[in-house]
Design a protein around this motif. Structure first.
Motif, PDB file in Angstrom:
ATOM      1  N   GLY A 176      -4.387  12.002 -20.864  1.00 21.87           N
ATOM      2  CA  GLY A 176      -5.003  10.716 -21.075  1.00 21.87           C
ATOM      3  C   GLY A 176      -6.431  10.625 -21.957  1.00 21.87           C
ATOM      4  O   GLY A 176      -6.884   9.544 -22.237  1.00 21.87           O
ATOM      5  N   GLU A 177      -6.699  11.753 -22.244  1.00 23.10           N
ATOM      6  CA  GLU A 177      -8.168  11.883 -23.246  1.00 23.10           C
ATOM      7  C   GLU A 177      -7.477  11.642 -24.675  1.00 23.10           C
ATOM      8  O   GLU A 177      -6.455  11.761 -24.769  1.00 23.10           O
ATOM      9  CB  GLU A 177      -8.287  13.395 -23.082  1.00 23.10           C
ATOM     10  N   LEU A 178      -8.449  11.214 -25.592  1.00 20.62           N
ATOM     11  CA  LEU A 178      -8.176  10.664 -26.607  1.00 20.62           C
ATOM     12  C   LEU A 178      -9.506  11.440 -27.329  1.00 20.62           C
ATOM     13  O   LEU A 178     -10.649  11.049 -27.178  1.00 20.62           O
ATOM     14  CB  LEU A 178      -8.104   9.132 -26.865  1.00 20.62           C
ATOM     15  N   VAL A 179      -9.133  12.220 -28.537  1.00 18.00           N
ATOM     16  CA  VAL A 179     -10.185  12.687 -29.185  1.00 18.00           C
ATOM     17  C   VAL A 179     -10.350  12.072 -30.539  1.00 18.00           C
ATOM     18  O   VAL A 179      -9.320  11.614 -31.331  1.00 18.00           O
ATOM     19  CB  VAL A 179      -9.811  14.166 -29.630  1.00 18.00           C
ATOM     20  N   LEU A 180     -11.684  11.546 -30.878  1.00 22.45           N
ATOM     21  CA  LEU A 180     -11.959  10.783 -31.838  1.00 22.45           C
ATOM     22  C   LEU A 180     -12.866  11.539 -32.789  1.00 22.45           C
ATOM     23  O   LEU A 180     -13.974  11.679 -32.457  1.00 22.45           O
ATOM     24  CB  LEU A 180     -12.456   9.233 -31.310  1.00 22.45           C
ATOM     25  N   GLY A 181     -12.361  11.323 -34.104  1.00 23.13           N
ATOM     26  CA  GLY A 181     -13.408  12.217 -35.112  1.00 23.13           C
ATOM     27  C   GLY A 181     -12.949  11.857 -36.519  1.00 23.13           C
ATOM     28  O   GLY A 181     -12.240  11.249 -36.665  1.00 23.13           O
ATOM     29  N   ALA A 182     -13.468  12.854 -37.183  1.00 20.45           N
ATOM     30  CA  ALA A 182     -15.055  13.515 -37.055  1.00 20.45           C
ATOM     31  C   ALA A 182     -15.646  13.123 -38.335  1.00 20.45           C
ATOM     32  O   ALA A 182     -14.999  13.110 -39.274  1.00 20.45           O
ATOM     33  CB  ALA A 182     -14.704  14.864 -36.796  1.00 20.45           C
ATOM     34  N   THR A 183     -17.070  13.221 -38.253  1.00 19.85           N
ATOM     35  CA  THR A 183     -17.765  12.926 -39.357  1.00 19.85           C
ATOM     36  C   THR A 183     -17.934  14.286 -40.244  1.00 19.85           C
ATOM     37  O   THR A 183     -17.539  15.348 -39.487  1.00 19.85           O
ATOM     38  CB  THR A 183     -19.136  12.453 -39.125  1.00 19.85           C
ATOM     39  N   VAL A 184     -18.266  14.184 -41.448  1.00 18.79           N
ATOM     40  CA  VAL A 184     -18.516  15.252 -42.228  1.00 18.79           C
ATOM     41  C   VAL A 184     -19.815  15.025 -43.029  1.00 18.79           C
ATOM     42  O   VAL A 184     -19.957  14.318 -43.826  1.00 18.79           O
ATOM     43  CB  VAL A 184     -17.555  15.753 -43.095  1.00 18.79           C
ATOM     44  N   ARG A 185     -20.884  16.041 -42.686  1.00 19.23           N
ATOM     45  CA  ARG A 185     -22.231  15.858 -43.292  1.00 19.23           C
ATOM     46  C   ARG A 185     -22.919  17.141 -43.512  1.00 19.23           C
ATOM     47  O   ARG A 185     -22.835  18.156 -42.813  1.00 19.23           O
ATOM     48  CB  ARG A 185     -23.106  14.948 -42.448  1.00 19.23           C
ATOM     49  N   GLU A 186     -23.777  17.135 -44.725  1.00 18.96           N
ATOM     50  CA  GLU A 186     -24.252  18.443 -44.753  1.00 18.96           C
ATOM     51  C   GLU A 186     -25.731  18.447 -44.746  1.00 18.96           C
ATOM     52  O   GLU A 186     -26.585  19.411 -45.267  1.00 18.96           O
ATOM     53  CB  GLU A 186     -23.935  19.162 -46.092  1.00 18.96           C
ATOM     54  N   GLY A 187     -26.213  17.561 -44.147  1.00 17.64           N
ATOM     55  CA  GLY A 187     -27.651  17.205 -44.142  1.00 17.64           C
ATOM     56  C   GLY A 187     -27.878  16.108 -42.941  1.00 17.64           C
ATOM     57  O   GLY A 187     -27.090  15.892 -42.119  1.00 17.64           O
ATOM     58  N   GLY A 188     -29.202  15.665 -42.631  1.00 13.82           N
ATOM     59  CA  GLY A 188     -29.603  14.845 -41.545  1.00 13.82           C
ATOM     60  C   GLY A 188     -29.777  15.743 -40.482  1.00 13.82           C
ATOM     61  O   GLY A 188     -30.086  16.767 -40.458  1.00 13.82           O
ATOM     62  N   VAL A 189     -29.667  14.974 -39.199  1.00 13.59           N
ATOM     63  CA  VAL A 189     -29.874  15.451 -37.920  1.00 13.59           C
ATOM     64  C   VAL A 189     -28.960  16.669 -37.725  1.00 13.59           C
ATOM     65  O   VAL A 189     -27.847  16.466 -38.114  1.00 13.59           O
ATOM     66  CB  VAL A 189     -30.142  14.593 -36.673  1.00 13.59           C
ATOM     67  N   GLU A 190     -29.407  17.667 -36.769  1.00 15.20           N
ATOM     68  CA  GLU A 190     -28.292  18.981 -36.467  1.00 15.20           C
ATOM     69  C   GLU A 190     -27.506  18.340 -35.158  1.00 15.20           C
ATOM     70  O   GLU A 190     -26.615  18.858 -34.889  1.00 15.20           O
ATOM     71  CB  GLU A 190     -29.092  20.069 -36.370  1.00 15.20           C
ATOM     72  N   GLY A 191     -28.224  17.371 -34.469  1.00 17.22           N
ATOM     73  CA  GLY A 191     -27.324  16.967 -33.146  1.00 17.22           C
ATOM     74  C   GLY A 191     -26.401  15.717 -33.583  1.00 17.22           C
ATOM     75  O   GLY A 191     -26.225  15.684 -34.674  1.00 17.22           O
TER      76      GLY A 191
END
Length: 381
Positions: free
Chosen positions: A256-271
């Motif tokens: 019943g889990e649904l994995v939603l993703g995912a962004t791709v970025r090489e800058g900005g915040v690390e969290g």
């Protein structure tokens, strides 16, 4: 042989498992096993829907790895008695507007016989929860999924006490020959070895004695949702959507889990980046409105180890020293192939010239030795 594997992500663990089954004495070092990029990965086995123009070298590697996956997970499940979440359900690649459909048409041309073009109505027949905005797409029969958390759990169970919860500060090298003779842990303990395999992702950059490699962090935000009992199953296929050019995917699990993703970025915040989470939820709801009723159970961000051409860095870099890193977003899919090639290299076996050339860690030049200092954001796992 006594072999030390540095890094207990999915690549390091699978490589250690392969070496163990070949009869070697194996020890794995990692303070936080399976806690890095492997933990965040959705587990799409997608050699077709991951196709991109200009990555001709990568495509045969993905296909070769995908062909190995059924045997890889079946054998792991048999050895450990643990499931891996391997599901052979096809993937739906869907678009909203004309530009999205044109992009998918290009993918269909690259994907060959494994891809069938479908209309929006046909897609909704397969997945009734899809929104009316879905105007068409592709049914990709050979793109499946696995649960990376369950795979790494099975590998950790198999390896047991061979996994040491310690970081490695340096690979020990002989003066003159440069041969690797073992590792020195963060606590200062020296562990001898006949061969060292460094599969520490971005963490390879902060291990002394390892040649400098062109790695960069490719950050991604990912969410896990729980689908309420009343609307299960919300999806049965993996859905990869394009919403006015922005990519989003939804991977349903059996529980019943649904994995939603995912962004791709090489800058900005690390969290976790708020804007990334907002975009994922907005675009996913455009494809599957029912996600608005789901419970958010986890939001995390991890850095994938990227190379300049998004192709892994896997090869011998010194006598007694092999590296396996730079897998970017393809680490889970490439695991069976990477484990086999890494073990072959450690044993001194010949590797197919096409693979060795494509994966050569020094294909961008440079052979310098790394110091032990690097930004603390880089994780060993």
């Amino acid at each position: 042989m006594r072999i030390i594997v540095v890094g207990a992500g999915i690549i390091g663990l699978a490589s250690a498992s392969e070496l163990l089954r070949r009869g070697h004495e194996v020890t794995v070092f990692d303070p936080l096993p399976a806690a890095g990029a492997s933990r965040a990965a959705a587990g799409m086995l997608a050699p077709t829907t991951e196709l991109t123009w200009g990555q001709d070298v990568l495509h045969p590697l993905l296909a070769e790895a995908a062909a190995r996956y059924p045997a890889f997970v079946s054998a792991l499940e048999e050895r450990t008695g643990l499931g891996t979440g391997h599901r052979r359900t096809a993937t739906l690649a869907l678009g909203v507007d004309a530009a999205d459909r044109a992009t998918l048409a290009e993918l269909a041309a690259l994907g060959g016989g494994a891809v069938r073009r479908i209309t929006g109505s046909e897609a909704r027949e397969l997945e009734p929860a899809l929104a009316p905005a879905v105007s068409g797409g592709l049914l990709v029969s050979e793109d499946h999924q696995v649960d990376p958390r369950r795979v790494t759990a099975a590998l950790l169970a198999e390896l047991g006490s061979r996994v040491r919860l310690e970081a490695v500060a340096a690979v020990e090298r002989e003066a003159g020959s440069g041969r690797a003779t073992g590792v020195r842990s963060a606590s200062g303990e020296r562990a001898p070895a006949d061969e060292v395999l460094v599969a520490a992702g971005l963490g390879a950059a902060r291990i002394g004695g390892v040649p400098r490699l062109p790695l960069r962090p490719v950050w991604g935000d990912i969410l896990r949702l729980r689908v309420p009992d009343g609307i299960r199953p919300l999806l049965t296929h993996t859905v990869r959507g394009l919403v006015r050019g922005s990519a989003v995917y939804l991977v349903p699990r059996e529980d019943g889990e649904l994995v939603l993703g995912a962004t791709v970025r090489e800058g900005g915040v690390e969290g976790v980046q708020a804007g990334g989470v907002l975009a994922l939820l907005r675009d996913a709801e455009r494809i599957v409105p029912g996600i608005a009723e789901c419970e958010v159970v986890e939001v995390l961000a991890r850095a994938r180890p990227g190379s300049p051409d998004a192709v892994p860095l896997l090869g011998r870099v010194a006598p007694g020293l092999v590296v396996a890193t730079g897998f970017d977003r393809h680490g889970v899919l490439l695991t069976p192939l990477a484990a086999e090639l890494g073990a072959d290299l450690v044993e001194g076996r010949d590797v197919a010239p096409a693979f060795s050339a494509a994966l050569d860690p020094f294909r961008f030049g440079g052979t310098g030795v790394a110091d032990a200092t690097v930004a603390s954001a880089l994780s060993v796992a």
